[in-house]
Design a protein around this motif. Structure first.
Motif, PDB file in Angstrom:
ATOM      1  N   VAL A  40      -1.231 120.755  19.241  1.00 35.10           N
ATOM      2  CA  VAL A  40      -0.741 119.391  19.041  1.00 35.10           C
ATOM      3  C   VAL A  40       0.689 119.326  19.557  1.00 35.10           C
ATOM      4  O   VAL A  40       1.559 120.057  19.081  1.00 35.10           O
ATOM      5  N   ASP A  41       0.923 118.460  20.534  1.00 38.74           N
ATOM      6  CA  ASP A  41       2.254 118.299  21.139  1.00 38.74           C
ATOM      7  C   ASP A  41       2.858 119.638  21.554  1.00 38.74           C
ATOM      8  O   ASP A  41       4.043 119.907  21.297  1.00 38.74           O
ATOM      9  N   GLY A  42       2.044 120.500  22.149  1.00 45.03           N
ATOM     10  CA  GLY A  42       2.545 121.760  22.665  1.00 45.03           C
ATOM     11  C   GLY A  42       2.676 122.867  21.643  1.00 45.03           C
ATOM     12  O   GLY A  42       3.066 123.986  21.984  1.00 45.03           O
ATOM     13  N   THR A  43       2.388 122.547  20.383  1.00 45.20           N
ATOM     14  CA  THR A  43       2.446 123.582  19.348  1.00 45.20           C
ATOM     15  C   THR A  43       1.030 123.985  18.955  1.00 45.20           C
ATOM     16  O   THR A  43       0.185 123.148  18.664  1.00 45.20           O
ATOM     17  N   GLN A  44       0.812 125.278  18.967  1.00 47.38           N
ATOM     18  CA  GLN A  44      -0.491 125.801  18.565  1.00 47.38           C
ATOM     19  C   GLN A  44      -0.533 125.910  17.034  1.00 47.38           C
ATOM     20  O   GLN A  44       0.376 126.474  16.422  1.00 47.38           O
ATOM     21  N   ILE A  45      -1.579 125.351  16.457  1.00 42.47           N
ATOM     22  CA  ILE A  45      -1.720 125.356  14.998  1.00 42.47           C
ATOM     23  C   ILE A  45      -2.965 126.150  14.633  1.00 42.47           C
ATOM     24  O   ILE A  45      -4.069 125.837  15.090  1.00 42.47           O
ATOM     25  N   ILE A  46      -2.773 127.161  13.827  1.00 38.07           N
ATOM     26  CA  ILE A  46      -3.895 127.989  13.390  1.00 38.07           C
ATOM     27  C   ILE A  46      -4.101 127.699  11.905  1.00 38.07           C
ATOM     28  O   ILE A  46      -3.242 128.004  11.078  1.00 38.07           O
ATOM     29  N   ALA A  47      -5.220 127.065  11.574  1.00 43.58           N
ATOM     30  CA  ALA A  47      -5.475 126.663  10.185  1.00 43.58           C
ATOM     31  C   ALA A  47      -6.249 127.754   9.461  1.00 43.58           C
ATOM     32  O   ALA A  47      -7.272 128.242   9.947  1.00 43.58           O
ATOM     33  N   ILE A  48      -5.737 128.131   8.299  1.00 38.16           N
ATOM     34  CA  ILE A  48      -6.399 129.164   7.505  1.00 38.16           C
ATOM     35  C   ILE A  48      -6.543 128.668   6.068  1.00 38.16           C
ATOM     36  O   ILE A  48      -5.559 128.256   5.438  1.00 38.16           O
ATOM     37  N   ASP A  49      -7.767 128.683   5.581  1.00 44.69           N
ATOM     38  CA  ASP A  49      -8.025 128.314   4.188  1.00 44.69           C
ATOM     39  C   ASP A  49      -7.739 129.502   3.291  1.00 44.69           C
ATOM     40  O   ASP A  49      -8.134 130.630   3.589  1.00 44.69           O
TER      41      ASP A  49
END
Ligand SMILES: [Cu+2]
Length: 129
Positions: A40-49
């Motif tokens: 998102v907008d050049g930032t990598q987001i790694i979602a972890i529950d």
């Protein structure tokens, strides 16, 4: 009588189909790595529950991008809320409910490992080219 047998046959087919659906669903959720990485907008987001461990246990992401790990807690009261990423000297206590972003900079190619404070739960993120 024939109608009853017909109804039973239909019920068996429906139940069988439901079992197949549930079975295939659990297969896909066990099929790691999961699709939990977005940019998102050049930032990598790694979602972890986070609840009784970390899900997915293994993530696959891209190296060379500014990256945050987004830890999602939802009624989490076990020790997985005390998350540690030893190689980056990160130690963070997450709220029992919420979404917490931890900036991990711009990762190089390799595997990043995280653990709970007691070392019983872990996760890893593989950063590829
Ligand atoms: Cu633990």
């Amino acid at each position: 009588m024939k109608a009853t047998i017909g109804a039973i046959a239909v019920a068996i087919v429906i139940i069988g189909g439901a079992i197949l659906l549930v079975g295939s669903e659990s297969t896909t959720t066990n099929n790691e790595p999961a699709n939990n990485v977005s940019i998102v907008d050049g930032t990598q987001i790694i979602a972890i529950d986070v609840k009784g461990g970390y899900k997915p246990r293994k993530s696959v992401a891209t190296s060379g991008l500014p990256t945050v790990i987004q830890f999602i807690t939802n009624g989490t009261y076990d020790c997985s809320i005390a998350v540690r990423i030893p190689s980056l000297s990160i130690a963070k206590n997450l709220p029992p409910v919420g979404s917490t972003r931890i900036d991990i900079g711009t990762p190089k190619i390799g595997t990043l490992r995280g653990v709970c404070a007691m070392g019983m739960y872990s996760f890893e993120i593989e950063f590829g080219a």
